[in-house]
Write an enzyme that holds these catalytic residues in place. Sequence first.
Site, PDB file in Angstrom:
ATOM      1  N   ASP A  11      42.303  42.708  43.496  1.00  0.00           N
ATOM      2  CA  ASP A  11      41.270  42.436  42.484  1.00  0.00           C
ATOM      3  C   ASP A  11      40.831  40.981  42.630  1.00  0.00           C
ATOM      4  O   ASP A  11      41.526  40.161  43.246  1.00  0.00           O
ATOM      5  CB  ASP A  11      41.812  42.671  41.066  1.00  0.00           C
ATOM      6  CG  ASP A  11      40.737  42.460  40.000  1.00  0.00           C
ATOM      7  OD1 ASP A  11      39.624  42.998  40.167  1.00  0.00           O
ATOM      8  OD2 ASP A  11      40.995  41.753  39.008  1.00  0.00           O
ATOM      9  N   SER A  12      39.691  40.675  42.032  1.00  0.00           N
ATOM     10  CA  SER A  12      39.218  39.285  42.037  1.00  0.00           C
ATOM     11  C   SER A  12      40.179  38.399  41.250  1.00  0.00           C
ATOM     12  O   SER A  12      40.181  37.180  41.433  1.00  0.00           O
ATOM     13  CB  SER A  12      37.829  39.212  41.409  1.00  0.00           C
ATOM     14  OG  SER A  12      37.885  39.699  40.081  1.00  0.00           O
ATOM     15  N   CYS A  74      39.086  46.907  41.685  1.00  0.00           N
ATOM     16  CA  CYS A  74      38.023  46.033  41.180  1.00  0.00           C
ATOM     17  C   CYS A  74      36.717  46.791  41.354  1.00  0.00           C
ATOM     18  O   CYS A  74      36.378  47.195  42.477  1.00  0.00           O
ATOM     19  CB  CYS A  74      38.010  44.742  41.994  1.00  0.00           C
ATOM     20  SG  CYS A  74      36.643  43.638  41.584  1.00  0.00           S
ATOM     21  N   GLU A 159      39.854  35.912  32.026  1.00  0.00           N
ATOM     22  CA  GLU A 159      40.459  35.005  33.017  1.00  0.00           C
ATOM     23  C   GLU A 159      40.894  33.688  32.364  1.00  0.00           C
ATOM     24  O   GLU A 159      41.824  33.039  32.826  1.00  0.00           O
ATOM     25  CB  GLU A 159      39.480  34.714  34.165  1.00  0.00           C
ATOM     26  CG  GLU A 159      39.277  35.865  35.142  1.00  0.00           C
ATOM     27  CD  GLU A 159      40.452  36.058  36.110  1.00  0.00           C
ATOM     28  OE1 GLU A 159      40.955  35.082  36.669  1.00  0.00           O
ATOM     29  OE2 GLU A 159      40.861  37.226  36.297  1.00  0.00           O
ATOM     30  N   CYS A 193      35.294  47.986  34.374  1.00  0.00           N
ATOM     31  CA  CYS A 193      35.783  46.728  34.926  1.00  0.00           C
ATOM     32  C   CYS A 193      37.260  46.693  34.594  1.00  0.00           C
ATOM     33  O   CYS A 193      37.647  46.925  33.435  1.00  0.00           O
ATOM     34  CB  CYS A 193      35.065  45.538  34.311  1.00  0.00           C
ATOM     35  SG  CYS A 193      35.808  43.965  34.789  1.00  0.00           S
ATOM     36  N   HIS A 195      39.226  44.387  34.184  1.00  0.00           N
ATOM     37  CA  HIS A 195      39.651  43.350  33.233  1.00  0.00           C
ATOM     38  C   HIS A 195      39.526  43.831  31.784  1.00  0.00           C
ATOM     39  O   HIS A 195      40.178  43.286  30.904  1.00  0.00           O
ATOM     40  CB  HIS A 195      38.780  42.100  33.371  1.00  0.00           C
ATOM     41  CG  HIS A 195      39.141  41.208  34.513  1.00  0.00           C
ATOM     42  ND1 HIS A 195      38.976  41.579  35.827  1.00  0.00           N
ATOM     43  CD2 HIS A 195      39.638  39.938  34.536  1.00  0.00           C
ATOM     44  CE1 HIS A 195      39.353  40.572  36.604  1.00  0.00           C
ATOM     45  NE2 HIS A 195      39.758  39.567  35.854  1.00  0.00           N
TER      46      HIS A 195
HETATM   47  N1  DGL Z   1      38.113  43.413  37.660  1.00  0.00           N
HETATM   48  C1  DGL Z   1      36.814  43.228  38.272  1.00  0.00           C
HETATM   49  C2  DGL Z   1      36.016  44.517  38.125  1.00  0.00           C
HETATM   50  O1  DGL Z   1      36.619  45.569  37.913  1.00  0.00           O
HETATM   51  C3  DGL Z   1      36.207  41.982  37.721  1.00  0.00           C
HETATM   52  C4  DGL Z   1      35.166  41.430  38.579  1.00  0.00           C
HETATM   53  C5  DGL Z   1      34.887  39.973  38.450  1.00  0.00           C
HETATM   54  O2  DGL Z   1      35.630  39.187  39.005  1.00  0.00           O
HETATM   55  O3  DGL Z   1      33.842  39.631  37.863  1.00  0.00           O
HETATM   56  O4  DGL Z   1      34.816  44.539  38.257  1.00  0.00           O
END
Ligand code: DGL
Length: 277
Positions: A11-12, A74, A159, A193, A195
């Site tokens: 993931d990011s 992600c 984050e 997402c 997150h």
């Molecule tokens: N968890 C990522 C997603 O599902 C987040 C992406 C991001 O870094 O903006 O899209």
Amino acid sequence: MQLTSPIGVFDSGYGGLTVLREIVKKLPQYDYLYLGDNARAPYGPRSFDTVYQYTLECVQWFFSQGCELVVLACNTASAKALRTIQQKDLPRIDPSKRVLGVIRPTTEIIGNYSQTQEVGILGTSGTVQSGSYPIEIEKFFPDLKVYQEACPMWVPLVENNEYDKPGADYFIRQHIDQLMGQSGQIDTVLLACTHYPLLIDKIRKTLPPGTQIVSQGNIVADSLADYLQRHPGMERKISRGAGRVFYTTDSTADFDNHAAVFFGEPVHSLHLDLSKG
Ligand code: DGL
């Protein structure tokens, strides 16, 4: 701990841990290697090219660590990079390796949740702009009406550890109102997402009562279990030591502080400097 052939989960940043948590519950026997590219998060507002380059770089690192199978946990990376990696890069790098995403397994079943056949999608700007959800859902549920809303502030809230603070309420309400204002018939809202499960309490309080909220952890875990059952050759290659190793491209202290909330248990991460590649 050196894992021989773990399943890579990417993931990011922290969001993929909400997916890994469910995968580990469902399939505890395998080794897992997690990478959060926190130093370059969020990916949501970045261009297709940038998300693709970053994601490919991370996928290649997973391969260098012995992974045969990588899950892009992600949505943004799945929307902007997965297809090119599968079609262009894998045949060149190693056709026997696999990279899976989170969008396909979700779109295969999302229509089953809705009585009204109207669903709302909450995602990053990148995911929403890519049109991946409406395009993929159309293949499985052609009659389903799909409404989308990009929530660019939500990943930064998570984050930066502001997800449970009062300031987050404003941004949650803003986007829920915009999504629900598109149709009074939306009865199901997808957190597209990884997150967003951290914001679920606030999202639930803000949505009209009775609205169903779908998050992806279970869906992706079920789909991975099904994939491994259908691909015994791949399943045999994955090492089974129940090991979990975590890497972040940013500060390990920060990662460890926040990651436990996402993963549900303490995490001790290692640092990865991709420039030393
Ligand atoms: N968890 C990522 C997603 O599902 C987040 C992406 C991001 O870094 O903006 O899209």
